[in-house]
Design a protein around this motif. Structure first.
Motif, PDB file in Angstrom:
ATOM      1  N   THR A 143      -1.454 -25.853 -13.107  1.00  0.00           N
ATOM      2  CA  THR A 143      -0.369 -24.960 -12.713  1.00  0.00           C
ATOM      3  C   THR A 143      -0.741 -24.190 -11.450  1.00  0.00           C
ATOM      4  N   ASP A 144       0.253 -23.926 -10.631  1.00  0.00           N
ATOM      5  CA  ASP A 144       0.061 -23.177  -9.388  1.00  0.00           C
ATOM      6  C   ASP A 144      -0.239 -21.718  -9.685  1.00  0.00           C
ATOM      7  N   ARG A 145      -0.977 -21.085  -8.760  1.00  0.00           N
ATOM      8  CA  ARG A 145      -1.329 -19.675  -8.898  1.00  0.00           C
ATOM      9  C   ARG A 145      -1.207 -18.993  -7.546  1.00  0.00           C
ATOM     10  N   GLY A 146      -0.937 -17.702  -7.577  1.00  0.00           N
ATOM     11  CA  GLY A 146      -0.859 -16.945  -6.336  1.00  0.00           C
ATOM     12  C   GLY A 146      -1.130 -15.467  -6.583  1.00  0.00           C
ATOM     13  N   VAL A 147      -1.581 -14.794  -5.532  1.00  0.00           N
ATOM     14  CA  VAL A 147      -1.818 -13.352  -5.591  1.00  0.00           C
ATOM     15  C   VAL A 147      -1.121 -12.716  -4.397  1.00  0.00           C
ATOM     16  N   VAL A 148      -0.322 -11.686  -4.666  1.00  0.00           N
ATOM     17  CA  VAL A 148       0.387 -10.946  -3.627  1.00  0.00           C
ATOM     18  C   VAL A 148      -0.029  -9.489  -3.713  1.00  0.00           C
ATOM     19  N   GLN A 149      -0.247  -8.870  -2.560  1.00  0.00           N
ATOM     20  CA  GLN A 149      -0.572  -7.448  -2.495  1.00  0.00           C
ATOM     21  C   GLN A 149       0.588  -6.706  -1.844  1.00  0.00           C
ATOM     22  N   LEU A 150       0.916  -5.541  -2.397  1.00  0.00           N
ATOM     23  CA  LEU A 150       2.043  -4.744  -1.917  1.00  0.00           C
ATOM     24  C   LEU A 150       1.597  -3.316  -1.623  1.00  0.00           C
ATOM     25  N   MET A 151       2.141  -2.750  -0.565  1.00  0.00           N
ATOM     26  CA  MET A 151       1.946  -1.324  -0.270  1.00  0.00           C
ATOM     27  C   MET A 151       3.316  -0.705  -0.045  1.00  0.00           C
ATOM     28  N   LEU A 152       3.591   0.384  -0.748  1.00  0.00           N
ATOM     29  CA  LEU A 152       4.834   1.124  -0.563  1.00  0.00           C
ATOM     30  C   LEU A 152       4.488   2.406   0.193  1.00  0.00           C
ATOM     31  N   ILE A 153       5.001   2.522   1.411  1.00  0.00           N
ATOM     32  CA  ILE A 153       4.633   3.613   2.306  1.00  0.00           C
ATOM     33  C   ILE A 153       5.873   4.426   2.655  1.00  0.00           C
ATOM     34  N   GLU A 154       5.753   5.741   2.566  1.00  0.00           N
ATOM     35  CA  GLU A 154       6.838   6.624   2.987  1.00  0.00           C
ATOM     36  C   GLU A 154       6.834   6.671   4.517  1.00  0.00           C
ATOM     37  N   THR A 155       7.952   6.314   5.121  1.00  0.00           N
ATOM     38  CA  THR A 155       7.959   6.155   6.575  1.00  0.00           C
ATOM     39  C   THR A 155       7.818   7.487   7.308  1.00  0.00           C
ATOM     40  N   ALA A 156       8.363   8.564   6.778  1.00  0.00           N
ATOM     41  CA  ALA A 156       8.320   9.850   7.482  1.00  0.00           C
ATOM     42  C   ALA A 156       6.908  10.424   7.536  1.00  0.00           C
ATOM     43  N   THR A 157       6.139  10.253   6.456  1.00  0.00           N
ATOM     44  CA  THR A 157       4.807  10.866   6.379  1.00  0.00           C
ATOM     45  C   THR A 157       3.670   9.862   6.501  1.00  0.00           C
ATOM     46  N   ARG A 158       3.975   8.569   6.400  1.00  0.00           N
ATOM     47  CA  ARG A 158       2.985   7.487   6.408  1.00  0.00           C
ATOM     48  C   ARG A 158       2.070   7.541   5.178  1.00  0.00           C
ATOM     49  N   HIS A 159       2.496   8.250   4.134  1.00  0.00           N
ATOM     50  CA  HIS A 159       1.704   8.318   2.909  1.00  0.00           C
ATOM     51  C   HIS A 159       1.886   7.041   2.100  1.00  0.00           C
ATOM     52  N   LEU A 160       0.780   6.558   1.526  1.00  0.00           N
ATOM     53  CA  LEU A 160       0.833   5.414   0.630  1.00  0.00           C
ATOM     54  C   LEU A 160       1.296   5.915  -0.737  1.00  0.00           C
ATOM     55  N   ILE A 161       2.511   5.562  -1.106  1.00  0.00           N
ATOM     56  CA  ILE A 161       3.114   6.035  -2.355  1.00  0.00           C
ATOM     57  C   ILE A 161       2.636   5.212  -3.542  1.00  0.00           C
ATOM     58  N   ASP A 162       2.543   3.911  -3.346  1.00  0.00           N
ATOM     59  CA  ASP A 162       2.140   3.002  -4.427  1.00  0.00           C
ATOM     60  C   ASP A 162       1.522   1.764  -3.802  1.00  0.00           C
ATOM     61  N   SER A 163       0.596   1.172  -4.501  1.00  0.00           N
ATOM     62  CA  SER A 163       0.102  -0.147  -4.127  1.00  0.00           C
ATOM     63  C   SER A 163       0.094  -0.982  -5.394  1.00  0.00           C
ATOM     64  N   ALA A 164       0.285  -2.269  -5.233  1.00  0.00           N
ATOM     65  CA  ALA A 164       0.368  -3.145  -6.401  1.00  0.00           C
ATOM     66  C   ALA A 164      -0.232  -4.505  -6.067  1.00  0.00           C
ATOM     67  N   ARG A 165      -0.666  -5.156  -7.101  1.00  0.00           N
ATOM     68  CA  ARG A 165      -1.197  -6.518  -6.989  1.00  0.00           C
ATOM     69  C   ARG A 165      -0.466  -7.364  -8.014  1.00  0.00           C
ATOM     70  N   ILE A 166       0.130  -8.443  -7.560  1.00  0.00           N
ATOM     71  CA  ILE A 166       0.865  -9.338  -8.447  1.00  0.00           C
ATOM     72  C   ILE A 166       0.122 -10.665  -8.524  1.00  0.00           C
ATOM     73  N   ARG A 167      -0.295 -11.022  -9.728  1.00  0.00           N
ATOM     74  CA  ARG A 167      -0.879 -12.347  -9.970  1.00  0.00           C
ATOM     75  C   ARG A 167       0.177 -13.179 -10.672  1.00  0.00           C
ATOM     76  N   SER A 168       0.504 -14.316 -10.103  1.00  0.00           N
ATOM     77  CA  SER A 168       1.505 -15.190 -10.718  1.00  0.00           C
ATOM     78  C   SER A 168       0.895 -16.560 -10.958  1.00  0.00           C
ATOM     79  N   ARG A 169       1.368 -17.196 -12.022  1.00  0.00           N
ATOM     80  CA  ARG A 169       0.942 -18.567 -12.303  1.00  0.00           C
ATOM     81  C   ARG A 169       2.108 -19.316 -12.905  1.00  0.00           C
ATOM     82  N   GLY A 170       2.145 -20.601 -12.605  1.00  0.00           N
ATOM     83  CA  GLY A 170       3.193 -21.443 -13.149  1.00  0.00           C
ATOM     84  C   GLY A 170       2.930 -21.766 -14.615  1.00  0.00           C
TER      85      GLY A 170
END
Length: 200
Positions: A143-170
């Motif tokens: 089965t296929d696998r993948g890892v995605v990284q996400l950063m949620l940034i507030e544009t006005a302050t440039r603060h990192l609000i949340d970060s996430a890692r998604i591991r997916s597999r078929g």
């Protein structure tokens, strides 16, 4: 007597769960068992967004390790498709961008937040006869696998609000003619729901 027991059992089950809840629970169990596609999200915070938040979505230039053939902007496209169901004000970058460029574009668009994505790794396993003919490697079946990284940034302050890692597999029942990028959609929708507080 047997029909009475069956009736009591059906009434007991119907009182506990609706049919849609039972279907979702079954799907979750089959995903956990590896029969269907599965996505696991790890977040750094429990931050929630307002439904009227304006989100700009972009993807970095980074090519995933393990696969040179993923579409260049596929994570941003899948994130847009997942987020647009839950956030009415979403805009996606047309092509991969560096972080500074993405922040500038998000500010120019008037977005409250930038969702900056990166396809960290992908493992495209053999899932069709043609792929088998090309590779003929038993250790590449699966089965296929993948890892995605996400950063949620507030544009006005440039603060990192949340970060996430998604591991997916078929899943074993859904592996035919799939690529790692094909299994990104449901986890992206799930992440959007979590940002709204609609899922755990």
């Amino acid at each position: 007597m047997r029909s009475l027991l069956l009736t009591v059992l059906i009434l007991g089950l119907s009182g506990c769960m609706s049919v849609s809840d039972m279907a979702q629970a079954t799907r979750n169990q089959m995903s956990d068992a590896g029969l269907l596609d599965h996505g696991e999200i790890r977040r750094s915070s429990g931050w929630r967004l307002q439904p009227d938040s304006y989100i700009f979505i972009a993807q970095s230039h980074f090519l995933p390790t393990g696969s040179r053939y993923a579409r260049p902007n596929v994570v941003a496209e899948e994130a847009f498709n997942g987020f647009v169901e839950y956030f009415p004000m979403v805009r996606g970058a047309r092509e991969p961008e560096g972080l500074e460029e993405a922040l500038a574009d998000a500010r120019d668009a008037g977005a409250h937040y930038l969702l900056y994505t990166r396809f960290a790794s992908a493992d495209d396993r053999i899932g069709t006869w043609d792929e088998w003919v090309d590779q003929e490697a038993v250790d590449r079946l699966g089965t296929d696998r993948g890892v995605v990284q996400l950063m949620l940034i507030e544009t006005a302050t440039r603060h990192l609000i949340d970060s996430a890692r998604i591991r997916s597999r078929g899943g074993l029942l859904t592996l035919y003619d799939k690529r790692p990028e094909d299994i990104l959609g449901p986890p992206m929708r799930d992440y959007a729901r979590r940002l709204l507080g609609l899922a755990d």
